[in-house]
Design a protein around this motif. Structure first.
Motif, PDB file in Angstrom:
ATOM      1  N   ALA A 113       3.092   0.174 -11.372  1.00  0.00           N
ATOM      2  CA  ALA A 113       2.319   1.291 -11.921  1.00  0.00           C
ATOM      3  C   ALA A 113       0.851   0.921 -12.121  1.00  0.00           C
ATOM      4  O   ALA A 113      -0.041   1.746 -11.927  1.00  0.00           O
ATOM      5  CB  ALA A 113       2.930   1.733 -13.250  1.00  0.00           C
ATOM      6  N   LEU A 114       0.585  -0.331 -12.481  1.00  0.00           N
ATOM      7  CA  LEU A 114      -0.783  -0.759 -12.754  1.00  0.00           C
ATOM      8  C   LEU A 114      -1.628  -0.828 -11.487  1.00  0.00           C
ATOM      9  O   LEU A 114      -2.758  -0.352 -11.442  1.00  0.00           O
ATOM     10  CB  LEU A 114      -0.786  -2.134 -13.432  1.00  0.00           C
ATOM     11  CG  LEU A 114      -0.448  -2.172 -14.928  1.00  0.00           C
ATOM     12  CD1 LEU A 114      -0.293  -3.618 -15.394  1.00  0.00           C
ATOM     13  CD2 LEU A 114      -1.540  -1.480 -15.736  1.00  0.00           C
ATOM     14  N   GLY A 115      -1.092  -1.462 -10.452  1.00  0.00           N
ATOM     15  CA  GLY A 115      -1.848  -1.623  -9.213  1.00  0.00           C
ATOM     16  C   GLY A 115      -3.084  -2.474  -9.434  1.00  0.00           C
ATOM     17  O   GLY A 115      -3.178  -3.263 -10.382  1.00  0.00           O
ATOM     18  N   GLY A 116      -4.084  -2.321  -8.583  1.00  0.00           N
ATOM     19  CA  GLY A 116      -5.325  -3.071  -8.716  1.00  0.00           C
ATOM     20  C   GLY A 116      -5.123  -4.563  -8.580  1.00  0.00           C
ATOM     21  O   GLY A 116      -4.235  -5.033  -7.861  1.00  0.00           O
ATOM     22  N   ARG A 117      -5.945  -5.345  -9.297  1.00  0.00           N
ATOM     23  CA  ARG A 117      -5.844  -6.805  -9.245  1.00  0.00           C
ATOM     24  C   ARG A 117      -4.661  -7.336 -10.031  1.00  0.00           C
ATOM     25  O   ARG A 117      -4.008  -8.295  -9.634  1.00  0.00           O
ATOM     26  CB  ARG A 117      -7.124  -7.430  -9.812  1.00  0.00           C
ATOM     27  CG  ARG A 117      -8.321  -7.405  -8.867  1.00  0.00           C
ATOM     28  CD  ARG A 117      -9.464  -8.175  -9.505  1.00  0.00           C
ATOM     29  NE  ARG A 117     -10.545  -8.407  -8.574  1.00  0.00           N
ATOM     30  CZ  ARG A 117     -11.621  -9.128  -8.841  1.00  0.00           C
ATOM     31  NH1 ARG A 117     -11.734  -9.691 -10.034  1.00  0.00           N
ATOM     32  NH2 ARG A 117     -12.576  -9.296  -7.937  1.00  0.00           N
ATOM     33  N   VAL A 118      -4.399  -6.718 -11.189  1.00  0.00           N
ATOM     34  CA  VAL A 118      -3.396  -7.242 -12.109  1.00  0.00           C
ATOM     35  C   VAL A 118      -1.980  -6.844 -11.696  1.00  0.00           C
ATOM     36  O   VAL A 118      -1.043  -7.640 -11.825  1.00  0.00           O
ATOM     37  CB  VAL A 118      -3.694  -6.751 -13.543  1.00  0.00           C
ATOM     38  CG1 VAL A 118      -2.618  -7.214 -14.513  1.00  0.00           C
ATOM     39  CG2 VAL A 118      -5.069  -7.244 -13.992  1.00  0.00           C
TER      40      VAL A 118
END
Length: 435
Positions: A113-118
């Motif tokens: 759900a967060l996606g991105g770098r983390v």
């Protein structure tokens, strides 16, 4: 056999168990140290900050597992008959595996759900959590039985499996790749633990284990999670207030203390079982044992920190690369914080051996609140360096509370052992051994 010979044999056995604890933690911490250094040098301070966020999240989940599964095992099944130990280990390791599966699924969903770098790092951590928690559960199980050499061998297997995994991760060049490599090698060691013990984790027995150990387990859960949760909140708060690079700087400074922390954590594997043995065999010596334990760890931390201050910059840059300049500023406050924590662990071992879960929970909640408040308050006032000083002050204050609570618990224990008017001593407040 004379009393002198018996005492000498007991001391040699104690030294042997402590030595295996140190050797095991040296192997485990060396693996973690190499991973941290490798990631810091390979990916830089920002990506290392992302890796550190995943690392502290793993620490929270690990402490959930320890509080519910292996801490009650160590308190109640250290030095018991083998049949009783084997049954308890099957249930405790099954509980650890079940916790890893459930919380791993939560972490996987959160990462997606967060996606991105983390996000990818958290998703990969979720996949690896069952193996990571099971491997840790075997270590505590072996130390409860007094066979620390098996825990050492298991961590050596993890380290060996880590080498090719890191080579592959370096080719991928992402934080998620390093998390997968680290977790996959731990899973190999977890599988080997089943072969070493000849015990199969019984996840179906997890509910029964939680029910049987609920008087200790749930208090230890809150205590452990408050500790690691405080570290996680501080890391997230630093990321928001200052930036992810600040998280990497703090983790880098902690890595510099890695060899000493290996000693401290190695002792922590055996301090509660040894304190429980002292309580059973010579209860009047428990306070002295805890004082020597805590004082020795605090002195060692100060000596190691002093050595780091004398280290040339070129060696620091060789170890941490671009993380070194920001990490070097934190050596003094982080050393003082570790010294305070080391002093407090002596009292914590005594409270655990006494089964004084309420007192130890009170201490940990106080220390955790101080850690978060000092860390984030210091960050708001003085940036990353201010955060480190705030944590140092909070840790030293928390250590004082641990010792005050141990003194009270020892006084209560001695009073409970005083003979009653009937001529028989009252039962001391020692945790019962359940089969």
């Amino acid at each position: 056999m004379t009393a002198t010979a018996t005492a000498g044999s007991a001391k040699r056995a104690l030294v042997g168990r402590l030595s295996w604890g140190l050797a095991d933690q040296a192997a485990s911490s060396m693996s973690n140290f190499v991973v941290g250094i490798y990631v810091a040098r390979s990916l830089g301070v920002t990506a290392f900050g992302v890796f550190s966020l995943a690392w502290v999240t793993y620490g929270v989940v690990l402490n959930v597992s320890r509080g519910l599964a292996t801490d009650p095992l160590v308190v109640r099944f250290s030095g018991v008959p083998e049949e009783s130990w084997r049954g308890a280990v099957a249930r405790a390791t099954g509980t650890a595996l079940g916790i890893g599966t459930v919380l791993g699924a939560v972490c996987l969903v959160a990462g997606l759900a967060l996606g991105g770098r983390v996000g990818p790092a958290f998703a990969c951590l979720g996949v690896m959590l069952p193996g990571l928690l099971l491997q840790d559960a075997w270590r505590f199980s072996f130390f409860a039985a007094g066979v620390g050499r098996k825990a050492f061998v298991n961590d050596v297997v993890w380290g060996i499996a880590l080498v090719p995994a890191m080579v592959v991760a370096a080719q991928v060049g992402t934080v998620a790749g390093f998390v997968l490599a680290w977790g996959a090698s731990a899973t190999v060691a977890a599988g080997y633990g089943c072969l070493q013990s000849g015990i199969r984790p019984r996840t179906a027995k997890a509910r029964g284990w939680l029910r049987e150990q609920r008087d200790l387990g749930y208090r230890y859960l809150v205590e452990n999670v408050s500790l690691s949760g405080a570290s996680q909140l501080r890391a997230y708060g630093l990321g928001v207030l200052i930036g992810v690079g600040a998280v990497g700087a703090v983790r880098g400074a902690e890595l510099l203390l890695g060899p000493f922390l290996a000693v401290l954590m190695g002792l922590s594997l055996v301090t509660v079982p040894e304190a429980a043995r002292v309580l059973r065999q010579a209860p009047h010596r428990l306070g002295t044992f805890c004082l020597l334990l805590g004082g020795g760890q605090a002195a060692g931390a100060l000596l190691w920190g002093g050595a780091l201050l004398l280290m040339p910059d070129r060696l620091g840059e060789l170890a941490l690369g671009g993380v070194w300049p920001s990490a070097a500023q934190l050596i003094v406050p982080i050393t003082l914080g570790v010294a305070g924590a080391g002093l407090g662990t002596g009292a914590a071992a005594g409270l655990r051996a006494l089964g004084a879960a309420r007192r130890s929970l009170r201490c940990q909640l106080f220390a955790s609140c101080g850690y978060v408040g000092g860390g984030l308050g210091g960050a708001a006032l003085g940036g990353t360096v201010g955060s480190a000083w705030g944590v140092a002050a909070a840790t030293l204050s928390g250590s004082a509370v641990w010792w005050l609570q141990l003194r009270s618990a020892l006084r209560e224990h001695r009073a409970a052992a005083v003979p009653t008017p009937s001529g028989f001593p009252e039962a001391p407040d020692v945790p019962e051994v359940r089969t």
